[in-house]
Scaffold this motif. Structure first.
Motif, short mmCIF file in Angstrom:
data_model
loop_
_atom_site.label_atom_id
_atom_site.label_comp_id
_atom_site.label_asym_id
_atom_site.label_seq_id
_atom_site.Cartn_x
_atom_site.Cartn_y
_atom_site.Cartn_z
N UNK A 280 0.84 -1.20 0.00
CA UNK A 280 0.00 0.00 0.00
C UNK A 280 0.87 1.25 0.00
N UNK A 281 0.60 2.14 -0.95
CA UNK A 281 1.42 3.34 -1.10
C UNK A 281 0.53 4.50 -1.56
N UNK A 282 1.05 5.70 -1.39
CA UNK A 282 0.28 6.91 -1.73
C UNK A 282 0.16 7.04 -3.25
N UNK A 283 -1.05 7.36 -3.73
CA UNK A 283 -1.26 7.56 -5.17
C UNK A 283 -1.89 8.92 -5.48
N UNK A 284 -2.14 9.73 -4.46
CA UNK A 284 -2.73 11.04 -4.69
C UNK A 284 -3.01 11.74 -3.37
N UNK A 285 -3.53 12.95 -3.45
CA UNK A 285 -3.81 13.74 -2.26
C UNK A 285 -5.13 14.49 -2.45
N UNK A 286 -5.97 14.43 -1.44
CA UNK A 286 -7.17 15.27 -1.41
C UNK A 286 -6.91 16.39 -0.41
N UNK A 287 -7.09 17.63 -0.85
CA UNK A 287 -6.93 18.79 0.03
C UNK A 287 -8.31 19.36 0.32
N UNK A 298 -5.50 15.84 -6.06
CA UNK A 298 -4.29 16.09 -6.84
C UNK A 298 -3.56 14.79 -7.12
N UNK A 299 -2.97 14.70 -8.31
CA UNK A 299 -1.99 13.66 -8.58
C UNK A 299 -0.71 14.01 -7.83
N UNK A 300 0.14 13.03 -7.62
CA UNK A 300 1.36 13.27 -6.83
C UNK A 300 2.26 14.33 -7.44
N UNK A 301 2.30 14.42 -8.75
CA UNK A 301 3.18 15.39 -9.41
C UNK A 301 2.62 16.82 -9.34
#
Length: 584
Positions: A280-287, A298-301
């Motif tokens: 299990x690893x991070x694939x994105x972020x919700x702000x 957001x995508x990681x980039x």
């Protein structure tokens, strides 16, 4: 003989087939659906096949409905009747069990060791290239969460309207605010009834703690926070996000600030990188804006640069352990364990170029009593660096520092790794039982018998450098490297010099020919005894003292590149004379 409804002989059978009771099945389906929705509202599982929580949650209600499709007409006959709906859901359950089993097998480390070990890319670097030298340690962040809680509570202690209704969140987030290390925590509702009474007003602000100065401020917001982890029903942050992103697997909910001090929750999302459930690893972020409820994924980039924590420290340690243990295969990680490494059991934070970096020591699995190096990971980008530094692991250094003050019973906080004159050094605070900082400690990583403690950062640093010199330890940099960038300095002609004893310490006071007064501890550099009225010296000083007396950080005879050095015999004679004059 008993003949079934369709003429089938079922004598002595425990299960028999029957026509599906449509009305009962529809009612059962509605009941199960309503209960499942209420359970979903309460427990908020992700509707994602990569989450075992989804399979457990959905499986429970499918099995419940499956059992309700059976009919038991007479308990005395102990005969269960099934129908086509029971059969269909029985097949669904069987397929689900097979999928979960296969999913776990194809995610197992024994088959996918290489995939696990490659989840983190590590750049090999040098210590001195990764952590730059520091000529002063007064700007190092040493505050841990326990100390932040004590200092933060003081900030709201006098605000009766705040203290009576709210409490500070238990998890302080480490952030970099305009390049400075800070800790921040939102206020939270102090229970259900406090939420009920204040839900229309919301949460009025947050607490911001300076991790260097050990100072806290309560920041009142123009627009209150509505969505928070302590909120109930639709005011709950997790529920608000779950209904917006039903399939997202959230790793956590971290309270942070942008560069303007506006609060946001940073919520990393996860997915399986190995098989169906593994890695299990991070694939994105919700702000999420907790004041308005607006969110953006957001995508990681594309994560904004002001965001500080996308990768949690626990996740980083887990990923490094997969890399260190499984790089040469699963069998080697169990048998032989050649070249197997793992992270130590805790981690710290450093702010470098307005980014938060998470660092931890690395030990050999075979001998975990000392470190073989350190790994540092950017908490926003996931970029990882490793450098070899053999020496004491963090907890051994903490014990060494505590041993210096064992009569006082102080506890050491997790240390920060810094670079003093090219030497890897642990820097930590020593706290009393009330989590108040009482002293500071520096411990040499490579030679952790060298331990310096003091009541101020400056005294601790001076003692440490003195111990380094006395132990014959070589350093890679000159004493005055970059010192001109750290302190003010000027050429001084000495008019008068005095030695004054205060609280068991001898202080040297120098008066220049223009009337400026400078002071330093005699024990910091005993060669000061060679300075006499009329001597010309260059003094590097700190003028933050409110008395106007300038604190000497370093000094040297004018025109020389290094501070005067003398033999121990000469120093001893002059020391005796200075002490005799002081007593007189």
């Amino acid at each position: 003989m008993f003949v079934g409804r369709y003429g089938r002989n079922t004598a002595g059978g425990f299960v028999s087939k029957t026509k599906p009771p449509i009305k009962k099945i529809v009612i059962s389906f509605i009941i199960v659906a309503v209960i499942e929705f209420l359970a979903f509202y309460a427990f908020l599982p992700p509707l994602n096949i990569h989450s075992m929580e989804f399979w457990e949650f959905q499986g429970f209600f499918i099995v419940a409905f499956f059992l309700l499709t059976f009919k038991i007409p007479n308990f005395e006959e102990a005969k269960i009747q099934y129908n086509i709906v029971s059969k269909i859901f029985g097949i669904i359950i069987l397929l689900a069990v097979i999928i979960v089993i296969i999913g776990n097998v194809i995610s197992a480390k024994i088959f996918k060791a290489g995939r696990y070990s490659s989840l983190i890319d590590i750049e090999n670097t040098k210590f001195e290239d990764t952590i730059k030298e520091t000529d002063t340690i007064t700007d190092v962040a040493l505050m841990d969460t326990d100390s932040a809680k004590v200092v933060g509570q003081r900030a709201i202690g006098a605000l009766s309207d705040v203290v009576s209704q709210y409490e500070i969140g238990s998890d302080y987030s480490q952030i970099a605010l305009k390049g400075e290390p800070m800790k921040v925590a939102s206020l939270e509702y102090a229970g259900f009834f406090k939420w009920f009474n204040n839900r229309k007003n919301g949460i009025p602000g947050y607490v911001l703690v300076d991790a260097v100065k050990f100072e806290a401020n309560y920041v009142k917001l123009d627009k209150p926070i509505k969505y928070t982890e302590s909120g109930w029903f639709n005011d709950n942050l997790e529920r608000h996000l779950r209904f917006k992103y039903p399939t997202a697997i959230f790793e956590g909910y971290y309270f942070e600030l942008d560069e303007d001090g506006k609060p946001y929750y940073i919520c990393p999302t996860m997915t399986a990188r190995v098989g169906m459930f593994g890695g299990m690893d991070v694939n994105g972020v919700v702000i999420c804006d907790p004041c308005t409820g607006k969110t953006k994924k957001y995508d990681l980039d594309d994560v904004p640069k002001w965001v500080d924590r996308v990768y949690d420290g626990d996740l980083i340690e887990q990923k490094y352990n997969w890399h260190g243990m499984l790089a040469d295969g699963f069998i080697n990680s169990v048998i032989g364990q050649k070249d197997c490494k793992k992270a130590t059991e805790d981690y710290g934070y450093k702010v470098i170029d307005n980014d938060v970096w998470i660092y931890t020591g690395v030990t050999s699995v075979i001998d975990d009593s000392s470190n073989i190096g350190f790994v540092m990971v950017n908490a926003r980008t996931g970029k990882a660096k490793y450098f070899n530094v053999a020496g004491a692991e963090e907890f051994s250094a903490m014990e060494a520092a505590e041993g210096q003050v064992q009569n006082l019973g102080y506890d050491a906080a997790f240390p920060s790794l810094i670079n003093i004159d090219g030497r890897p050094t642990y820097f930590m605070v020593l706290k009393d039982k009330g989590n108040l900082v009482k002293q500071y400690a520096l411990v040499d990583v490579k030679k952790y018998s060298i331990v310096a403690t003091g009541t101020s950062q400056k005294d601790t640093l001076n003692t440490y450098r003195k111990l380094i010199k006395e132990n014959g330890v070589k350093t890679s940099s000159g004493k005055y490297k970059n010192i001109e960038q750290q302190y003010k300095h000027e050429q001084v002609t000495v008019k008068d010099i005095k030695y004054i004893n205060m609280s068991g310490e001898t202080y040297v006071y120098i008066t220049s020919n223009v009337g400026n007064v400078y002071k330093m501890k005699f024990s910091d550099d005993e060669t000061i005894v060679f300075v006499q009225p009329g001597s010309k010296v260059e003094i590097f000083y700190d003028e933050s003292n409110e008395t106007g007396i300038r604190s000497i950080e370093e000094w040297k005879v004018q025109g020389e590149n290094e501070t005067n050095e003398t033999t121990n015999e000469q120093t001893g004679k002059q020391t005796e004379e200075a002490t005799k004059n002081n007593n007189q």
